[in-house]
Design an enzyme around this catalytic site. Structure first.
Site, PDB file in Angstrom:
ATOM      1  N   ASP A  71      40.988  45.210  45.188  1.00 18.22           N
ATOM      2  CA  ASP A  71      41.147  43.821  44.641  1.00 18.22           C
ATOM      3  C   ASP A  71      39.772  43.294  44.154  1.00 18.22           C
ATOM      4  OD1 ASP A  71      42.950  41.339  44.406  1.00 18.22           O
ATOM      5  OD2 ASP A  71      41.166  40.807  45.225  1.00 18.22           O
ATOM      6  N   ASN A 102      37.199  34.582  35.670  1.00 12.48           N
ATOM      7  CA  ASN A 102      37.846  34.084  34.381  1.00 12.48           C
ATOM      8  C   ASN A 102      37.544  32.705  34.334  1.00 12.48           C
ATOM      9  OD1 ASN A 102      39.256  36.239  33.370  1.00 12.48           O
ATOM     10  ND2 ASN A 102      41.120  36.046  34.697  1.00 12.48           N
ATOM     11  N   HIS A 127      38.476  34.079  29.584  1.00  9.64           N
ATOM     12  CA  HIS A 127      39.696  35.464  29.889  1.00  9.64           C
ATOM     13  C   HIS A 127      39.109  36.912  28.946  1.00  9.64           C
ATOM     14  CE1 HIS A 127      42.671  33.558  32.412  1.00  9.64           C
ATOM     15  NE2 HIS A 127      42.308  32.416  31.696  1.00  9.64           N
ATOM     16  N   ASP A 165      38.855  40.464  30.730  1.00  5.86           N
ATOM     17  CA  ASP A 165      39.526  41.693  30.431  1.00  5.86           C
ATOM     18  C   ASP A 165      38.443  42.421  30.313  1.00  5.86           C
ATOM     19  OD1 ASP A 165      41.887  40.477  30.095  1.00  5.86           O
ATOM     20  OD2 ASP A 165      41.870  40.272  28.001  1.00  5.86           O
ATOM     21  N   GLU A 185      44.171  41.565  39.064  1.00  5.44           N
ATOM     22  CA  GLU A 185      42.820  42.606  39.352  1.00  5.44           C
ATOM     23  C   GLU A 185      43.081  43.366  40.379  1.00  5.44           C
ATOM     24  OE1 GLU A 185      42.783  38.528  41.667  1.00  5.44           O
ATOM     25  OE2 GLU A 185      43.870  39.270  39.695  1.00  5.44           O
TER      26      GLU A 185
END
Length: 311
Positions: free
Chosen positions: A176, A184, A189, A193, A220
Site C-alpha cells: 500500500d 493526491n 490526481h 497517477d 493504491e
C-alpha cells in the site's frame, strides 16, 4: 532447450513412429522450436512444464491414446488453452467426430501434406496470438500496465492449486502506498497517477521469474503472487521493493517522511495446503493492517489463516 531457437514459436510433436516424426520435424524446424514426446503421459508432463503453444498429436499412440491425452489436456486449467491438432491415419467422419469431441482444435490426415499442415499450424499460432492479446487487454490495468484485479481473482486460485500439487512454497505480498490520499490532495490526481505508474514499475523490478506477478488490487494497493517463494524470500523481495522506492525519492511533502513510502504485508508457507484465495488475501491484509498501524513504511508478516500478524 536450444537457446538459438528458444524465442521461436513452441511446437510439440507427439509421435512414437520415428519416420513420421522426422517428416514433421523437417517441415517445421526452420520456423519453430520443435520438441518431441512419444507417449500421451510424456505429452501431459511436458505440457505442464513447458506450455507449448501448439501440439501435433498422433491419435494412435500406444498406451494412453491421443484422444484421451487431449481430453486430459483440456480438462486441466494449466493446459486447456494449448491448441491441439490431431494427426490421424483415418479420414472418416467417425474419427473426425471423435477428434472434435476430445477437444481438438483441428486435425490432418496421414500421409500429411506439408503445405496443408503448415497452414493448419500457422492458423493455430495466429489464433493463440489474437487470444493472448485479448486476454492481455482484459487482464491488464489500464493505468499502471500491471495485471488487474480480474487477473488476480483468476490466477491466484490456479497458482495455489499448482503449488499444492507440487508441495512447494508460496508467498503473497500486499503493498500500500502510504498517505496516498494526502499525495493526491497535495499534488493533484494527474501527479497521483504518475506516482502509481512509477510505483508499479518499481515493484516489478525484483520479480525476475515468469511465474511471479504483480496486480493492482485497488486504488493504491498492489498484490504480488510469488510461487515457490518462502517467507525469507518474500521478505527479501519486499525489502528490495522498498529500497528501490526510497532510492527513487518521489517527493511527498504531505507525508511526515517527506517522500513516497510503502507499507507491505506478507503471508507465506513452505508447503501449500490451503488453496482458498480469500484466506491468503485476508492473511496478507492482516499483516498490511499491522504495518500501517505501526507507523507505516515497514514490512509485517502474518501466519496463514491464523488471524494475527508478527514482525
Amino acid at each position: 532447450m536450444n537457446l538459438d531457437k528458444a524465442n521461436l514459436p513452441h511446437l510439440l510433436i507427439v509421435e512414437d513412429d520415428e519416420i513420421n516424426y522426422l517428416v514433421l520435424e523437417k517441415i517445421f524446424s526452420d520456423e519453430y522450436f520443435v520438441a518431441r514426446c512419444t507417449s500421451g503421459i510424456d505429452c501431459i508432463n511436458y505440457c505442464n512444464q513447458h506450455k507449448p503453444v501448439v501440439v501435433l498429436l498422433d491419435v494412435g499412440l500406444p498406451g494412453l491414446s491421443g484422444l484421451d491425452t487431449c481430453k486430459l489436456l483440456k480438462a486441466s486449467n494449466e493446459t486447456a488453452d494449448i491448441s491441439v491438432i490431431f494427426v490421424t491415419s483415418h479420414d472418416n467422419d467417425d474419427e473426425q467426430t471423435q477428434c472434435w469431441l476430445a477437444g481438438g482444435n483441428d486435425f490432418v490426415s496421414k500421409p500429411v501434406n506439408a503445405l496443408t499442415i503448415k497452414h493448419r499450424v500457422h492458423a493455430q499460432f495466429k489464433y493463440q496470438q489474437q487470444k493472448n492479446e485479448l486476454k492481455k487487454q482484459a487482464y491488464v490495468d489500464g493505468l499502471t500496465g500491471v495485471y488487474n484485479r480480474r487477473y488476480l481473482d483468476c490466477e491466484l486460485s490456479k497458482k495455489l492449486s499448482v503449488a499444492k500439487r507440487s508441495a512447494s512454497a508460496f508467498a503473497l505480498l500486499i503493498l500500500d502506498v502510504d498517505w496516498f490520499k494526502l499525495y493526491n490532495d497535495h499534488y493533484g490526481h494527474l501527479e497521483g497517477d504518475r506516482c502509481l505508474k512509477k510505483i508499479a514499475t518499481l515493484i516489478q523490478q525484483p520479480l525476475l521469474r515468469q511465474s511471479d506477478s504483480v496486480s493492482r488490487y485497488g486504488g493504491e494497493e498492489f498484490v504480488c503472487i510469488l510461487p515457490q517463494t518462502d517467507l525469507v524470500g518474500a521478505k527479501l523481495i519486499a525489502e528490495q521493493i522498498q529500497a528501490l522506492i526510497a532510492q527513487t525519492n518521489i517527493q511527498h511533502q504531505a507525508s511526515p517522511i517527506g517522500h513516497v513510502t510503502t507499507s507491505i504485508g506478507i503471508t507465506a508457507t513452505h508447503t501449500v495446503n490451503e488453496t482458498d484465495p480469500v484466506v491468503w488475501i485476508n492473511s496478507a491484509d492482516e499483516a498490511l493492517f499491522l504495518a500501517k498501524n505501526n507507523g507505516r513504511n515497514c514490512i509485517k508478516t502474518a501466519k496463514l489463516g491464523e488471524g494475527h500478524a508478527t514482525n
